[in-house]
Design a protein around this motif. Sequence first.
Motif, mmCIF file in Angstrom:
data_model
loop_
_atom_site.group_PDB
_atom_site.id
_atom_site.type_symbol
_atom_site.label_atom_id
_atom_site.label_comp_id
_atom_site.label_asym_id
_atom_site.label_seq_id
_atom_site.Cartn_x
_atom_site.Cartn_y
_atom_site.Cartn_z
ATOM 1 N N LEU A 132 0.823 -1.202 0.000
ATOM 2 C CA LEU A 132 0.000 0.000 0.000
ATOM 3 C C LEU A 132 0.864 1.262 0.000
ATOM 4 N N GLY A 133 1.975 1.214 0.698
ATOM 5 C CA GLY A 133 2.900 2.348 0.719
ATOM 6 C C GLY A 133 3.463 2.639 -0.662
ATOM 7 N N ARG A 134 3.781 1.590 -1.413
ATOM 8 C CA ARG A 134 4.270 1.786 -2.792
ATOM 9 C C ARG A 134 3.185 2.436 -3.652
ATOM 10 N N TRP A 135 1.927 1.998 -3.460
ATOM 11 C CA TRP A 135 0.843 2.605 -4.236
ATOM 12 C C TRP A 135 0.625 4.065 -3.829
ATOM 13 N N GLN A 136 0.795 4.360 -2.551
ATOM 14 C CA GLN A 136 0.680 5.748 -2.109
ATOM 15 C C GLN A 136 1.728 6.614 -2.795
ATOM 16 N N LYS A 137 2.953 6.125 -2.821
ATOM 17 C CA LYS A 137 4.035 6.888 -3.467
ATOM 18 C C LYS A 137 3.750 7.060 -4.959
ATOM 19 N N MET A 138 3.272 5.994 -5.598
ATOM 20 C CA MET A 138 2.955 6.066 -7.018
ATOM 21 C C MET A 138 1.846 7.091 -7.265
ATOM 22 N N ALA A 139 0.822 7.068 -6.428
ATOM 23 C CA ALA A 139 -0.291 8.019 -6.570
ATOM 24 C C ALA A 139 0.198 9.448 -6.385
ATOM 25 N N LYS A 140 1.080 9.658 -5.432
ATOM 26 C CA LYS A 140 1.611 11.001 -5.178
ATOM 27 C C LYS A 140 2.372 11.521 -6.386
ATOM 28 N N VAL A 141 3.215 10.674 -6.964
ATOM 29 C CA VAL A 141 3.992 11.079 -8.129
ATOM 30 C C VAL A 141 3.078 11.367 -9.321
ATOM 31 N N LEU A 142 2.111 10.486 -9.559
ATOM 32 C CA LEU A 142 1.183 10.680 -10.672
ATOM 33 C C LEU A 142 0.375 11.965 -10.487
ATOM 34 N N LYS A 143 -0.036 12.226 -9.264
ATOM 35 C CA LYS A 143 -0.809 13.434 -8.982
ATOM 36 C C LYS A 143 0.033 14.683 -9.209
ATOM 37 N N GLU A 144 1.277 14.644 -8.736
ATOM 38 C CA GLU A 144 2.162 15.792 -8.919
ATOM 39 C C GLU A 144 2.413 16.083 -10.391
ATOM 40 N N LYS A 145 2.424 15.036 -11.210
ATOM 41 C CA LYS A 145 2.664 15.195 -12.653
ATOM 42 C C LYS A 145 1.367 15.422 -13.420
ATOM 43 N N MET A 147 -1.038 13.310 -13.891
ATOM 44 C CA MET A 147 -1.370 12.119 -14.673
ATOM 45 C C MET A 147 -2.536 11.360 -14.032
ATOM 46 N N ASP A 148 -3.160 10.511 -14.830
ATOM 47 C CA ASP A 148 -4.313 9.719 -14.382
ATOM 48 C C ASP A 148 -3.865 8.655 -13.386
ATOM 49 N N MET A 149 -4.614 8.540 -12.293
ATOM 50 C CA MET A 149 -4.305 7.540 -11.278
ATOM 51 C C MET A 149 -5.242 6.342 -11.367
ATOM 52 N N GLY A 150 -5.887 6.172 -12.515
ATOM 53 C CA GLY A 150 -6.882 5.135 -12.692
ATOM 54 C C GLY A 150 -6.376 3.719 -12.536
ATOM 55 N N ASN A 151 -5.088 3.466 -12.694
ATOM 56 C CA ASN A 151 -4.555 2.111 -12.587
ATOM 57 C C ASN A 151 -4.185 1.709 -11.169
ATOM 58 N N ILE A 152 -4.361 2.597 -10.227
ATOM 59 C CA ILE A 152 -4.061 2.273 -8.830
ATOM 60 C C ILE A 152 -5.328 1.713 -8.202
ATOM 61 N N PRO A 153 -5.266 0.483 -7.685
ATOM 62 C CA PRO A 153 -6.470 -0.114 -7.098
ATOM 63 C C PRO A 153 -6.918 0.646 -5.854
ATOM 64 N N THR A 154 -8.227 0.673 -5.675
ATOM 65 C CA THR A 154 -8.786 1.383 -4.522
ATOM 66 C C THR A 154 -9.683 0.499 -3.662
ATOM 67 N N ASN A 155 -9.951 -0.712 -4.104
ATOM 68 C CA ASN A 155 -10.786 -1.639 -3.341
ATOM 69 C C ASN A 155 -10.011 -2.937 -3.124
ATOM 70 N N PHE A 156 -10.104 -3.489 -1.924
ATOM 71 C CA PHE A 156 -9.326 -4.665 -1.585
ATOM 72 C C PHE A 156 -10.166 -5.680 -0.825
ATOM 73 N N VAL A 157 -9.788 -6.932 -0.961
ATOM 74 C CA VAL A 157 -10.397 -8.001 -0.185
ATOM 75 C C VAL A 157 -9.279 -8.610 0.649
ATOM 76 N N PHE A 158 -9.456 -8.617 1.953
ATOM 77 C CA PHE A 158 -8.476 -9.208 2.850
ATOM 78 C C PHE A 158 -8.966 -10.595 3.225
ATOM 79 N N LYS A 159 -8.100 -11.580 3.093
ATOM 80 C CA LYS A 159 -8.471 -12.957 3.418
ATOM 81 C C LYS A 159 -7.767 -13.389 4.693
ATOM 82 N N GLY A 160 -8.449 -14.196 5.478
ATOM 83 C CA GLY A 160 -7.859 -14.710 6.705
ATOM 84 C C GLY A 160 -8.610 -14.226 7.915
#
Length: 174
Positions: A132-145, A147-160
């Motif tokens: 999730l931290g990597r996706w946060q960093k990616m979103a921050k960079v895309l936002k600063e530039k 660019m579209d952040m559409g490829n970053i997932p926003t919904n998750f299923v946790f198993k266990g």
Amino acid sequence: MNTGLARRFSIENAFHFHDYSDAELLQALDWKLKAQDRTATDDAKNVAIEVLGRLRIRPNFGNIGEVENLLSRAKTNYQGRQSSLPPHQRDPNAPFEPQDVDPDFDRNKNAATNLSKLFEDMIGSEEIIDKLGRWQKMAKVLKEKGMDMGNIPTNFVFKGPPGAIRSPFVEAPC
């Protein structure tokens, strides 16, 4: 709910309105502010577009109706902010500030800390926090530039079992 209305307007022939772009929403915001004899700082307008962008991903986004709702909330927050000031510092003509539009407008500043706190009670969540931290960093960079952040997932299923995540999570379709 209304059978007469449903009979007259079948779902197969429903009207579909496209969602306005950020530029169109900003223009609508400016019109609404002018019509209400209000102003907003550029930062407040940027926050408004961010909020509207988050709302736009919902299925029943209302374009101008959402701008109206946002302004109603901003007025309420503005009044609260002004009333917390000493009377001699209150300015009825002060523009909307970012915190009027979204009280948590600077949530990104503490995103990494908030992410760690979110999973602090869960055993074995290091892999999740890292991903999730990597996706946060990616979103921050895309936002600063801008660019579209559409490829970053926003919904998750946790198993266990709760509190003890042992397997990696699965991304759910957005």
